[in-house]
Scaffold this active site. Sequence first.
Site, PDB file in Angstrom:
ATOM      1  N   ASN A   9      19.366  18.521 -48.790  1.00  0.00           N
ATOM      2  CA  ASN A   9      20.024  18.563 -47.486  1.00  0.00           C
ATOM      3  C   ASN A   9      21.379  17.856 -47.631  1.00  0.00           C
ATOM      4  OD1 ASN A   9      20.832  18.308 -44.847  1.00  0.00           O
ATOM      5  ND2 ASN A   9      19.213  16.858 -44.249  1.00  0.00           N
ATOM      6  N   LYS A  11      23.706  17.595 -45.568  1.00  0.00           N
ATOM      7  CA  LYS A  11      24.200  17.027 -44.297  1.00  0.00           C
ATOM      8  C   LYS A  11      25.686  17.396 -44.118  1.00  0.00           C
ATOM      9  CE  LYS A  11      20.791  13.445 -44.798  1.00  0.00           C
ATOM     10  NZ  LYS A  11      20.258  12.213 -44.285  1.00  0.00           N
ATOM     11  N   HIS A  96      15.162  18.143 -38.127  1.00  0.00           N
ATOM     12  CA  HIS A  96      15.483  16.947 -38.915  1.00  0.00           C
ATOM     13  C   HIS A  96      15.634  15.752 -37.969  1.00  0.00           C
ATOM     14  CE1 HIS A  96      17.725  14.132 -41.429  1.00  0.00           C
ATOM     15  NE2 HIS A  96      17.199  14.775 -42.457  1.00  0.00           N
ATOM     16  N   GLU A  98      17.736  13.509 -37.764  1.00  0.00           N
ATOM     17  CA  GLU A  98      19.095  13.302 -37.229  1.00  0.00           C
ATOM     18  C   GLU A  98      19.353  14.263 -36.069  1.00  0.00           C
ATOM     19  OE1 GLU A  98      21.036  13.553 -41.045  1.00  0.00           O
ATOM     20  OE2 GLU A  98      20.045  11.677 -41.574  1.00  0.00           O
ATOM     21  N   GLU A 168       9.088  13.090 -43.154  1.00  0.00           N
ATOM     22  CA  GLU A 168      10.189  12.179 -43.457  1.00  0.00           C
ATOM     23  C   GLU A 168      10.126  10.976 -42.518  1.00  0.00           C
ATOM     24  OE1 GLU A 168      13.697  14.324 -45.376  1.00  0.00           O
ATOM     25  OE2 GLU A 168      13.860  14.703 -43.247  1.00  0.00           O
ATOM     26  N   GLY A 174      17.932   7.747 -45.831  1.00  0.00           N
ATOM     27  CA  GLY A 174      19.268   7.197 -46.052  1.00  0.00           C
ATOM     28  C   GLY A 174      19.313   5.681 -46.104  1.00  0.00           C
ATOM     29  N   SER A 214      14.815   8.810 -49.111  1.00  0.00           N
ATOM     30  CA  SER A 214      15.299   8.069 -50.285  1.00  0.00           C
ATOM     31  C   SER A 214      14.581   8.460 -51.579  1.00  0.00           C
ATOM     32  CB  SER A 214      15.214   6.559 -50.032  1.00  0.00           C
ATOM     33  OG  SER A 214      16.002   6.205 -48.909  1.00  0.00           O
TER      34      SER A 214
HETATM   35  C1  PEP Z   1      17.074  13.575 -45.445  1.00  0.00           C
HETATM   36  O1  PEP Z   1      18.117  13.501 -44.832  1.00  0.00           O
HETATM   37  O2  PEP Z   1      16.304  14.510 -45.197  1.00  0.00           O
HETATM   38  C2  PEP Z   1      16.769  12.577 -46.453  1.00  0.00           C
HETATM   39  C3  PEP Z   1      15.563  12.514 -46.921  1.00  0.00           C
HETATM   40  O3  PEP Z   1      17.809  11.739 -46.818  1.00  0.00           O
HETATM   41  P1  PEP Z   1      17.763  10.629 -48.006  1.00  0.00           P
HETATM   42  O4  PEP Z   1      17.178  11.283 -49.216  1.00  0.00           O
HETATM   43  O5  PEP Z   1      19.190  10.234 -48.201  1.00  0.00           O
HETATM   44  O6  PEP Z   1      16.921   9.512 -47.502  1.00  0.00           O
END
Ligand code: PEP
Length: 251
Positions: A9, A11, A96, A98, A168, A174, A214
Amino acid sequence: MRKYIIAGNWKMNMNLSESIALISAIKNSVANEKLNCELVICPPFTNLETASALLKDSNVKLGAQNMYYEENGAFTGEVSAAMLKSVGCKYVILGHSERRTIFGESNQLINKKIKKALSSELLPIFCIGETLEERETGTTFDVVKKQIVEGLSEISETDVLKIVVAYEPVWAIGTGKTASKEQAEEVHLFIRNLLAELYSAEIANEITIQYGGSVKPDNAVELLSQPNIDGALVGGACLKAESFLGIAKAC
Ligand code: PEP
Protein backbone atom coordinates in the site's frame (compact mmCIF):
# COMPACT_ATOMS: atom_id res chain seq x y z
CA MET A 1 -6.16 -23.89 -1.11
CA ARG A 2 -5.68 -20.35 0.12
CA LYS A 3 -2.61 -18.52 -1.08
CA TYR A 4 -0.16 -16.07 0.42
CA ILE A 5 -0.75 -12.54 -0.83
CA ILE A 6 1.76 -9.76 -0.19
CA ALA A 7 0.34 -6.35 -1.08
CA GLY A 8 2.11 -3.01 -0.95
CA ASN A 9 0.00 0.00 0.00
CA TRP A 10 1.96 2.99 -1.28
CA LYS A 11 -0.50 5.44 0.33
CA MET A 12 0.03 9.07 -0.83
CA ASN A 13 3.66 8.50 -1.81
CA MET A 14 5.60 8.41 -5.08
CA ASN A 15 5.14 10.79 -7.99
CA LEU A 16 5.09 9.44 -11.51
CA SER A 17 8.85 9.21 -12.10
CA GLU A 18 9.44 7.73 -8.64
CA SER A 19 6.69 5.19 -9.33
CA ILE A 20 8.24 4.16 -12.63
CA ALA A 21 11.59 3.60 -10.91
CA LEU A 22 10.09 1.55 -8.05
CA ILE A 23 7.84 -0.55 -10.30
CA SER A 24 10.72 -1.28 -12.65
CA ALA A 25 12.93 -2.33 -9.74
CA ILE A 26 10.24 -4.65 -8.31
CA LYS A 27 9.36 -6.12 -11.67
CA ASN A 28 12.95 -6.80 -12.66
CA SER A 29 13.82 -8.35 -9.30
CA VAL A 30 10.97 -10.84 -9.42
CA ALA A 31 11.12 -11.60 -13.13
CA ASN A 32 13.09 -14.79 -12.59
CA GLU A 33 11.96 -15.57 -9.04
CA LYS A 34 9.59 -18.39 -8.21
CA LEU A 35 7.67 -16.64 -5.43
CA ASN A 36 5.38 -18.58 -3.16
CA CYS A 37 2.87 -15.72 -3.07
CA GLU A 38 0.84 -13.33 -5.15
CA LEU A 39 2.63 -9.99 -5.20
CA VAL A 40 0.44 -6.88 -5.49
CA ILE A 41 1.31 -3.19 -5.63
CA CYS A 42 -1.19 -0.43 -4.90
CA PRO A 43 0.19 2.92 -6.13
CA PRO A 44 -1.79 6.19 -6.06
CA PHE A 45 -4.59 6.58 -8.63
CA THR A 46 -2.51 8.94 -10.79
CA ASN A 47 0.09 6.24 -11.42
CA LEU A 48 -2.16 3.23 -12.04
CA GLU A 49 -2.29 3.45 -15.80
CA THR A 50 1.49 3.71 -16.11
CA ALA A 51 1.89 0.93 -13.56
CA SER A 52 -0.44 -1.28 -15.54
CA ALA A 53 1.58 -0.76 -18.73
CA LEU A 54 4.84 -1.46 -16.91
CA LEU A 55 3.45 -4.61 -15.31
CA LYS A 56 2.10 -6.08 -18.54
CA ASP A 57 3.27 -9.73 -18.74
CA SER A 58 4.85 -9.55 -15.27
CA ASN A 59 3.97 -11.67 -12.25
CA VAL A 60 3.19 -8.56 -10.17
CA LYS A 61 -0.50 -7.61 -9.92
CA LEU A 62 -2.04 -4.17 -9.61
CA GLY A 63 -4.40 -2.81 -6.97
CA ALA A 64 -5.90 0.56 -6.03
CA GLN A 65 -6.13 2.06 -2.55
CA ASN A 66 -9.80 3.03 -2.57
CA MET A 67 -12.89 3.57 -4.75
CA TYR A 68 -16.45 4.85 -4.50
CA TYR A 69 -19.49 2.59 -4.81
CA GLU A 70 -21.52 4.60 -7.32
CA GLU A 71 -21.28 3.85 -11.04
CA ASN A 72 -20.53 7.42 -12.13
CA GLY A 73 -21.87 10.97 -11.72
CA ALA A 74 -21.50 14.00 -9.50
CA PHE A 75 -19.05 12.66 -6.91
CA THR A 76 -16.18 15.12 -7.15
CA GLY A 77 -12.82 13.61 -6.35
CA GLU A 78 -14.00 10.01 -6.35
CA VAL A 79 -12.99 7.11 -8.60
CA SER A 80 -15.30 4.25 -9.63
CA ALA A 81 -14.74 0.50 -9.77
CA ALA A 82 -15.16 0.55 -13.56
CA MET A 83 -12.41 3.18 -13.81
CA LEU A 84 -10.06 0.98 -11.80
CA LYS A 85 -10.89 -2.03 -13.97
CA SER A 86 -10.26 0.03 -17.10
CA VAL A 87 -6.67 0.72 -16.05
CA GLY A 88 -5.95 -2.91 -15.22
CA CYS A 89 -6.54 -3.20 -11.47
CA LYS A 90 -7.20 -6.65 -10.06
CA TYR A 91 -7.48 -5.64 -6.38
CA VAL A 92 -8.77 -2.67 -4.40
CA ILE A 93 -7.99 -1.91 -0.75
CA LEU A 94 -11.21 -1.03 1.10
CA GLY A 95 -11.77 0.13 4.67
CA HIS A 96 -8.14 0.92 5.44
CA SER A 97 -7.89 2.39 8.94
CA GLU A 98 -6.72 5.72 7.48
CA ARG A 99 -9.94 5.83 5.43
CA ARG A 100 -11.94 4.97 8.55
CA THR A 101 -10.26 7.42 10.93
CA ILE A 102 -9.24 10.38 8.72
CA PHE A 103 -12.12 10.25 6.23
CA GLY A 104 -14.82 8.88 8.54
CA GLU A 105 -15.68 5.75 6.57
CA SER A 106 -18.27 3.57 8.33
CA ASN A 107 -18.74 -0.19 8.15
CA GLN A 108 -21.91 0.48 6.10
CA LEU A 109 -20.06 2.57 3.52
CA ILE A 110 -17.29 -0.02 3.31
CA ASN A 111 -19.91 -2.74 2.80
CA LYS A 112 -21.36 -0.82 -0.17
CA LYS A 113 -17.88 -0.45 -1.64
CA ILE A 114 -17.14 -4.17 -1.19
CA LYS A 115 -20.38 -5.08 -2.99
CA LYS A 116 -19.61 -2.73 -5.86
CA ALA A 117 -16.04 -3.99 -6.17
CA LEU A 118 -17.27 -7.59 -6.31
CA SER A 119 -19.96 -6.89 -8.90
CA SER A 120 -17.26 -5.13 -10.97
CA GLU A 121 -14.89 -8.08 -10.75
CA LEU A 122 -12.37 -6.33 -8.52
CA LEU A 123 -11.04 -8.30 -5.57
CA PRO A 124 -11.41 -6.35 -2.30
CA ILE A 125 -8.65 -6.28 0.29
CA PHE A 126 -10.96 -5.63 3.23
CA CYS A 127 -9.14 -4.00 6.16
CA ILE A 128 -10.19 -4.32 9.78
CA GLY A 129 -8.48 -3.78 13.10
CA GLU A 130 -8.71 -2.20 16.54
CA THR A 131 -7.22 1.03 17.86
CA LEU A 132 -4.81 1.11 20.79
CA GLU A 133 -7.60 2.29 23.10
CA GLU A 134 -9.84 -0.57 21.98
CA ARG A 135 -7.05 -3.09 22.61
CA GLU A 136 -6.30 -1.63 26.03
CA THR A 137 -9.94 -1.67 27.06
CA GLY A 138 -10.25 -5.31 25.98
CA THR A 139 -12.69 -4.76 23.12
CA THR A 140 -10.50 -5.99 20.23
CA PHE A 141 -12.67 -9.02 19.44
CA ASP A 142 -15.93 -7.02 19.66
CA VAL A 143 -14.59 -4.34 17.32
CA VAL A 144 -13.22 -6.83 14.79
CA LYS A 145 -16.46 -8.85 14.90
CA LYS A 146 -18.60 -5.76 14.24
CA GLN A 147 -16.34 -4.67 11.37
CA ILE A 148 -16.61 -8.12 9.77
CA VAL A 149 -20.32 -8.70 10.35
CA GLU A 150 -21.29 -5.24 9.08
CA GLY A 151 -18.64 -5.07 6.36
CA LEU A 152 -19.66 -8.44 4.93
CA SER A 153 -23.41 -7.94 5.35
CA GLU A 154 -25.33 -9.57 2.47
CA ILE A 155 -22.16 -10.87 0.81
CA SER A 156 -22.81 -14.35 -0.61
CA GLU A 157 -20.72 -17.47 -0.09
CA THR A 158 -19.47 -17.27 -3.66
CA ASP A 159 -18.48 -13.64 -3.29
CA VAL A 160 -16.83 -13.91 0.11
CA LEU A 161 -14.33 -16.33 -1.40
CA LYS A 162 -13.06 -13.47 -3.58
CA ILE A 163 -12.31 -11.24 -0.60
CA VAL A 164 -8.93 -10.91 1.07
CA VAL A 165 -9.22 -9.89 4.72
CA ALA A 166 -6.41 -7.72 6.12
CA TYR A 167 -6.17 -7.62 9.90
CA GLU A 168 -4.32 -4.43 10.75
CA PRO A 169 -4.18 -3.34 14.38
CA VAL A 170 -4.30 0.44 14.05
CA TRP A 171 -1.67 0.86 16.78
CA ALA A 172 0.81 -1.09 14.66
CA ILE A 173 0.33 0.84 11.40
CA GLY A 174 3.22 3.13 10.57
CA THR A 175 4.39 3.11 14.18
CA GLY A 176 7.19 0.57 13.97
CA LYS A 177 5.30 -1.42 16.65
CA THR A 178 4.39 -4.85 15.31
CA ALA A 179 1.88 -7.13 16.98
CA SER A 180 3.72 -10.14 18.34
CA LYS A 181 3.14 -13.32 16.38
CA GLU A 182 0.96 -14.58 19.25
CA GLN A 183 -1.14 -11.38 19.34
CA ALA A 184 -1.60 -11.47 15.57
CA GLU A 185 -2.35 -15.20 15.36
CA GLU A 186 -4.92 -14.93 18.17
CA VAL A 187 -6.95 -12.39 16.19
CA HIS A 188 -6.45 -14.18 12.87
CA LEU A 189 -7.80 -17.38 14.41
CA PHE A 190 -10.75 -15.43 15.83
CA ILE A 191 -11.45 -14.00 12.35
CA ARG A 192 -11.23 -17.43 10.73
CA ASN A 193 -13.61 -18.92 13.30
CA LEU A 194 -16.01 -16.02 12.82
CA LEU A 195 -15.96 -16.54 9.04
CA ALA A 196 -16.69 -20.22 9.68
CA GLU A 197 -19.69 -19.25 11.81
CA LEU A 198 -20.97 -16.75 9.23
CA TYR A 199 -20.33 -19.00 6.22
CA SER A 200 -18.79 -22.45 6.76
CA ALA A 201 -15.51 -23.99 7.90
CA GLU A 202 -14.66 -24.88 4.29
CA ILE A 203 -15.16 -21.31 3.13
CA ALA A 204 -13.28 -19.84 6.09
CA ASN A 205 -10.39 -22.13 5.32
CA GLU A 206 -10.12 -20.78 1.76
CA ILE A 207 -9.99 -17.08 2.67
CA THR A 208 -6.62 -15.35 2.74
CA ILE A 209 -6.19 -13.30 5.92
CA GLN A 210 -3.27 -10.88 5.71
CA TYR A 211 -1.59 -9.21 8.65
CA GLY A 212 -0.64 -5.54 8.39
CA GLY A 213 1.23 -3.26 10.77
CA SER A 214 4.94 -2.48 10.47
CA VAL A 215 5.77 -5.71 8.62
CA LYS A 216 9.42 -5.76 7.54
CA PRO A 217 11.77 -8.40 6.14
CA ASP A 218 13.09 -9.14 9.62
CA ASN A 219 9.72 -9.86 11.24
CA ALA A 220 7.96 -11.34 8.19
CA VAL A 221 9.08 -14.94 8.68
CA GLU A 222 7.78 -15.25 12.23
CA LEU A 223 4.46 -13.60 11.38
CA LEU A 224 3.92 -15.53 8.14
CA SER A 225 4.76 -18.84 9.76
CA GLN A 226 1.65 -18.60 11.94
CA PRO A 227 -1.06 -21.02 10.79
CA ASN A 228 -3.71 -18.36 10.16
CA ILE A 229 -1.54 -15.57 8.73
CA ASP A 230 -1.62 -15.82 4.96
CA GLY A 231 0.26 -12.78 3.79
CA ALA A 232 0.86 -9.15 4.55
CA LEU A 233 -0.46 -5.71 3.72
CA VAL A 234 2.66 -3.57 3.80
CA GLY A 235 2.93 0.21 4.09
CA GLY A 236 6.35 1.75 4.81
CA ALA A 237 8.44 -1.26 3.78
CA CYS A 238 6.82 -1.47 0.33
CA LEU A 239 8.36 1.80 -0.82
CA LYS A 240 11.73 0.15 -1.38
CA ALA A 241 12.00 -2.81 -3.76
CA GLU A 242 14.50 -4.56 -1.52
CA SER A 243 12.38 -4.53 1.65
CA PHE A 244 9.14 -5.32 -0.20
CA LEU A 245 10.74 -8.32 -1.87
CA GLY A 246 12.40 -9.33 1.37
CA ILE A 247 8.89 -9.74 2.79
CA ALA A 248 7.71 -11.65 -0.30
CA LYS A 249 10.60 -14.04 0.04
CA ALA A 250 9.51 -14.84 3.60
CA CYS A 251 6.52 -16.67 2.09
C1 PEP B 1 -0.72 -0.09 6.10
O1 PEP B 1 -0.82 1.09 5.87
O2 PEP B 1 -1.59 -0.86 5.68
C2 PEP B 1 0.42 -0.58 6.85
C3 PEP B 1 0.40 -1.79 7.31
O3 PEP B 1 1.45 0.33 7.05
P1 PEP B 1 2.89 0.00 7.75
O4 PEP B 1 3.41 -1.26 7.13
O5 PEP B 1 3.73 1.19 7.43
O6 PEP B 1 2.62 -0.15 9.20
